[in-house]
Design an enzyme around this catalytic site. Structure first.
Site, PDB file in Angstrom:
ATOM      1  N   CYS A 112      -3.816 -18.596 -49.779  1.00 38.62           N
ATOM      2  CA  CYS A 112      -4.302 -18.880 -48.432  1.00 38.62           C
ATOM      3  C   CYS A 112      -5.820 -18.996 -48.375  1.00 38.62           C
ATOM      4  O   CYS A 112      -6.523 -18.545 -49.276  1.00 38.62           O
ATOM      5  CB  CYS A 112      -3.846 -17.761 -47.486  1.00 38.62           C
ATOM      6  SG  CYS A 112      -3.986 -18.234 -45.746  1.00 38.62           S
ATOM      7  N   ASP A 150       1.136  -7.850 -43.457  1.00 35.49           N
ATOM      8  CA  ASP A 150      -0.272  -7.768 -43.852  1.00 35.49           C
ATOM      9  C   ASP A 150      -0.803  -6.387 -43.503  1.00 35.49           C
ATOM     10  O   ASP A 150      -0.156  -5.614 -42.789  1.00 35.49           O
ATOM     11  CB  ASP A 150      -1.047  -8.867 -43.096  1.00 35.49           C
ATOM     12  CG  ASP A 150      -2.362  -9.253 -43.757  1.00 35.49           C
ATOM     13  OD1 ASP A 150      -2.959 -10.251 -43.311  1.00 35.49           O
ATOM     14  OD2 ASP A 150      -2.789  -8.557 -44.700  1.00 35.49           O
TER      15      ASP A 150
END
Ligand SMILES: O=C(O)c1ccccc1NCC(=O)[C@H](O)[C@H](O)COP(=O)(O)O
Length: 207
Positions: free
Chosen positions: A8, A127
């Site tokens: 990412c 996360d």
């Protein structure tokens, strides 16, 4: 089973190409202006036009307006959306694209209920919770907070790197892993050697 990998915060064509070459299944493009990995729609379009086929691209947002998302979608051909803020299931579902819902994990969060609430998501991206930020922190979290069974595929994220990704996969057995800081020379600038080492760690975990 082969653990899928998303790299990412791609901001450069060369990093998107190398991520593809080392076997990443997906790349993430950050459309959140406050991120040091933010890309404009023009930058994103250039990156995507230079990717080889069969690499999924993910457009990432934090509490956008519908117009924000539609504007990006009008300029960039996105495969998947990823929402990192307090977006409702109804908000996430309105764009006609599959999406990932990011959840910042801390003690007391009910991930089972979260998965049920976002039942139309393609997965939950789990996360680290860091006060005042929404992601890209390079911080990990206590993987034992993740229930053995969730009703959505898990994308494990948060502080992963070549040194810990094998243990993360063996502990959590996620559908996929996601990494940003852990493969960077500096924020937004990916490091080829770190990307290659990360991918080796994933493959070593899968054997
Ligand atoms: O990457 C960012 O700067 C970012 C900023 C705000 C919200 C989300 C962001 N990234 C989303 C991701 O999917 C990251 O890969 C994920 O948070 C893990 O980041 P890291 O701990 O740095 O590997």
């Amino acid at each position: 089973m082969q653990t899928r990998v998303k790299i990412c915060g791609i901001t450069r064509v060369q990093d998107g190409l190398f991520a593809s070459e080392v076997g990443a299944d997906a790349i993430g493009l950050v459309f959140y202006p406050k991120s040091p990995r933010f890309v404009t729609s023009d930058q994103a379009d250039t990156i995507l036009r230079n990717l080889p086929p069969f690499i999924t691209n993910v457009g990432l947002f934090v509490n956008p307006t519908s117009e924000d998302v539609l504007d990006i979608m009008g300029h960039v051909r996105l495969d998947l959306l990823q929402f990192h803020g307090e977006e409702s299931p109804e908000f996430c579902e309105q764009f006609g694209l599959p999406y990932l819902k990011a959840v910042r994990v801390k003690p007391g969060i009910d991930l089972v209920q979260y998965a049920l609430a976002y039942s139309n998501a393609k997965g939950l991206l789990l996360d680290a919770f860091v006060e005042g930020t929404h992601g890209g922190t390079g911080k990990s979290f206590d993987w034992s907070l993740i229930p053995d069974q969730l009703s959505l595929p898990v994308v494990l994220s948060g502080g992963l790197n070549a040194a810990n990704v094998m243990a993360a996969i063996q502990h959590v057995r996620p559908w996929a892993v996601d990494v940003s800081s852990g493969v960077e020379a500096s924020k937004g600038i990916k490091d080829a050697a770190q990307m290659a080492a990360f991918m080796k760690g994933v493959r070593d975990a899968d054997v």
